[in-house]
Scaffold this active site. Structure first.
Site, PDB file in Angstrom:
ATOM      1  N   HIS A 123       0.843  -1.201   0.000  1.00 18.36           N
ATOM      2  CA  HIS A 123       0.000   0.000   0.000  1.00 18.36           C
ATOM      3  C   HIS A 123       0.876   1.249   0.000  1.00 18.36           C
ATOM      4  CE1 HIS A 123      -3.205  -2.793   1.320  1.00 18.36           C
ATOM      5  NE2 HIS A 123      -4.040  -1.884   0.827  1.00 18.36           N
TER       6      HIS A 123
ATOM      7  N   LYS B  74      -0.565   4.697   4.617  1.00 16.94           N
ATOM      8  CA  LYS B  74      -1.421   3.719   5.316  1.00 16.94           C
ATOM      9  C   LYS B  74      -0.828   3.372   6.675  1.00 16.94           C
ATOM     10  CE  LYS B  74      -3.956  -0.594   4.810  1.00 16.94           C
ATOM     11  NZ  LYS B  74      -5.211   0.009   5.267  1.00 16.94           N
TER      12      LYS B  74
END
Ligand code: NAD
Length: 239
Positions: free
Chosen positions: A150, A154
């Site tokens: 990600h 995040k």
């Protein structure tokens, strides 16, 4: 039949997902109307493109809404769940990283209101979860590893989606190992690897645009309004 738009409260409205939800809802004015956009801090200006913004501390005073859509952070989860239970309105939440206590509160709230909490609102991941469950059942004793990637912003790791995929594999008894990468602007990638002696299977899903999650959440919100209380899954509301 009621044809008025579904009145939405967007919780986490200034975030990446919140902004995608507001933009996509505005593209479908016959289907959705955002009546309250809630962010952590008091916003300025208060109204943007016709959408009224509220601070989290003002949550109790937001106008009447049909469904709340929550993509915030774990510390914002308790207040929005409490508001929905108090007002008897449905909740769609994609907030990940919530605690076991918060998961238990969700299960409990399902007796009072219709709600969906999901780590991933994409159709592709719903299918991947099903494939992982079947592969794990067919390959007892194989190693199962999940690699998720990600964007650098995040906060939780492993991702909620990786944990959901791990649960699907674990239902057949597999011991699952996780690895997390945080790099650049990756929207979300999940690779589930089954490794035996001399062979390997990889099942991979790549999200290339976060709109896929926002579109799924709006769809689920429109389907949840008017349903009886209960804990629903995304796949229960796809049609
Ligand atoms: P972000 O950091 O860009 O935005 C977070 C938002 O939450 C901001 O608007 C912030 O003001 C708000 N917020 C933070 N604390 C709050 C509080 N106490 N009360 C009210 N609002 C609060 O994050 P993002 O990338 O938009 O992701 C939001 C959440 O959604 C994360 O948990 C992420 O993991 C999750 N997510 C889920 C899916 C899915 O399909 N389930 C997809 C993408 C992201």
């Amino acid at each position: 039949m009621d044809t008025s738009p579904t009145r939405l409260l967007i919780h986490g409205a200034s975030g990446r997902m919140g902004q995608a939800l507001i933009r996509l809802a505005a593209e479908q004015p016959a289907g959705y109307q955002v009546v309250a956009a809630v962010t952590r801090r008091a916003p300025s200006p208060r109204v943007v493109d016709g959408v009224p913004y509220f601070a989290a501390s003002e949550l109790a005073g937001v106008p009447v809404f049909d469904v709340a859509v929550d993509f915030s952070l774990p510390d914002g989860f308790d207040p929005i769940l409490a508001l929905c239970v108090e007002r008897g309105t449905p909740l769609v939440s994609g907030t990940t990283g919530i605690s076991d206590r918060q998961m238990a509160a969700l299960a409990h709230a399902g007796a009072r209101i219709p709600l969906v909490w999901a780590t991933n609102f994409s159709l592709g991941v719903a299918v991947l979860t099903d494939l992982v469950e079947r592969a794990a059942a067919a390959l007892p004793g194989w190693d199962v590893d999940i690699v998720e990637s990600h964007h650098v912003h995040k906060k939780d790791a492993p991702s909620g989606t990786a944990l959901t995929l791990g649960e699907a594999a674990g239902s057949a008894g597999a011991q699952v190992h996780y690895a997390s990468l945080r790099a650049g602007d990756i929207v979300g990638e999940h690779a589930v690897q089954f490794t035996g002696l001399g062979e390997r299977i990889e099942l991979v899903h790549r999200a290339t645009h976060r709109d896929v999650f926002a579109r799924g959440a709006l769809h689920v919100a429109s389907k949840l309004a008017g349903r009886p209380a209960g804990n629903y899954r995304v796949r229960d509301l796809l049609d």
